[in-house]
Design a protein around this motif. Structure first.
Motif, short mmCIF file in Angstrom:
data_model
loop_
_atom_site.label_atom_id
_atom_site.label_comp_id
_atom_site.label_asym_id
_atom_site.label_seq_id
_atom_site.Cartn_x
_atom_site.Cartn_y
_atom_site.Cartn_z
N ASP A 69 9.74 -17.43 10.50
CA ASP A 69 9.62 -18.48 11.52
C ASP A 69 10.96 -19.12 11.84
O ASP A 69 11.04 -20.08 12.58
CB ASP A 69 8.60 -19.53 11.12
CG ASP A 69 8.96 -20.24 9.82
OD1 ASP A 69 10.00 -19.93 9.23
OD2 ASP A 69 8.20 -21.13 9.40
N GLY A 70 12.01 -18.58 11.29
CA GLY A 70 13.37 -19.05 11.53
C GLY A 70 14.26 -18.61 10.39
O GLY A 70 13.77 -18.32 9.29
N THR A 71 15.55 -18.56 10.66
CA THR A 71 16.48 -18.09 9.64
C THR A 71 17.50 -19.15 9.24
O THR A 71 18.23 -18.94 8.29
CB THR A 71 17.26 -16.86 10.14
OG1 THR A 71 18.08 -17.25 11.24
CG2 THR A 71 16.32 -15.72 10.54
N ASP A 72 17.56 -20.23 9.98
CA ASP A 72 18.60 -21.26 9.82
C ASP A 72 19.99 -20.77 10.21
O ASP A 72 20.99 -21.34 9.80
CB ASP A 72 18.62 -21.84 8.40
CG ASP A 72 17.42 -22.71 8.09
OD1 ASP A 72 16.71 -23.08 9.05
OD2 ASP A 72 17.20 -23.02 6.91
N ASP A 77 18.84 -15.64 14.34
CA ASP A 77 17.65 -15.90 15.16
C ASP A 77 17.68 -15.08 16.45
O ASP A 77 16.64 -14.56 16.88
CB ASP A 77 17.53 -17.39 15.48
CG ASP A 77 17.10 -18.22 14.28
OD1 ASP A 77 16.56 -17.67 13.31
OD2 ASP A 77 17.33 -19.45 14.33
#
Length: 98
Positions: A69-72, A77
């Motif tokens: 839901d995201g990679t930071d 992303d």
């Protein structure tokens, strides 16, 4: 769509997933992306298997990417989004072969 076009989509999927491996992504995302990359890489090491096998393996990649839901990391992303787009196109192409 030709088999060559499908192969190119799978290769693009794999390349985008591989690109995330060198970026500072969250540990949980890294595990999912690494497994997705392994499955995609397996598809690119030889000619694509039958459409059913290819669809099954891409379905596994789809499931793995759904866990991210995201990679930071903004660049990672972008690669994940591009991988999802290549995956969707590849699955649509396979569905069109029926």
């Amino acid at each position: 769509m030709t088999d060559s076009d499908l192969q190119q989509l799978v290769e693009a999927l794999q390349e985008h997933l591989a690109a995330t491996a060198t970026l500072p992504v969250r540990e949980d995302a890294s595990r999912w992306l690494g497994e997705a990359e392994a499955v995609a890489t397996d598809l690119t090491t030889a000619p694509l298997p039958s459409a059913d096998v290819t669809r099954t393996r891409l379905g596994h990649v789809e499931h793995l990417l759904e866990q991210v839901d995201g990679t930071d990391d903004a660049e990672a992303d972008r690669h994940v989004e591009a991988a999802r787009e290549s995956l969707a196109e590849a699955l649509a192409a396979l569905d069109g072969q029926n």
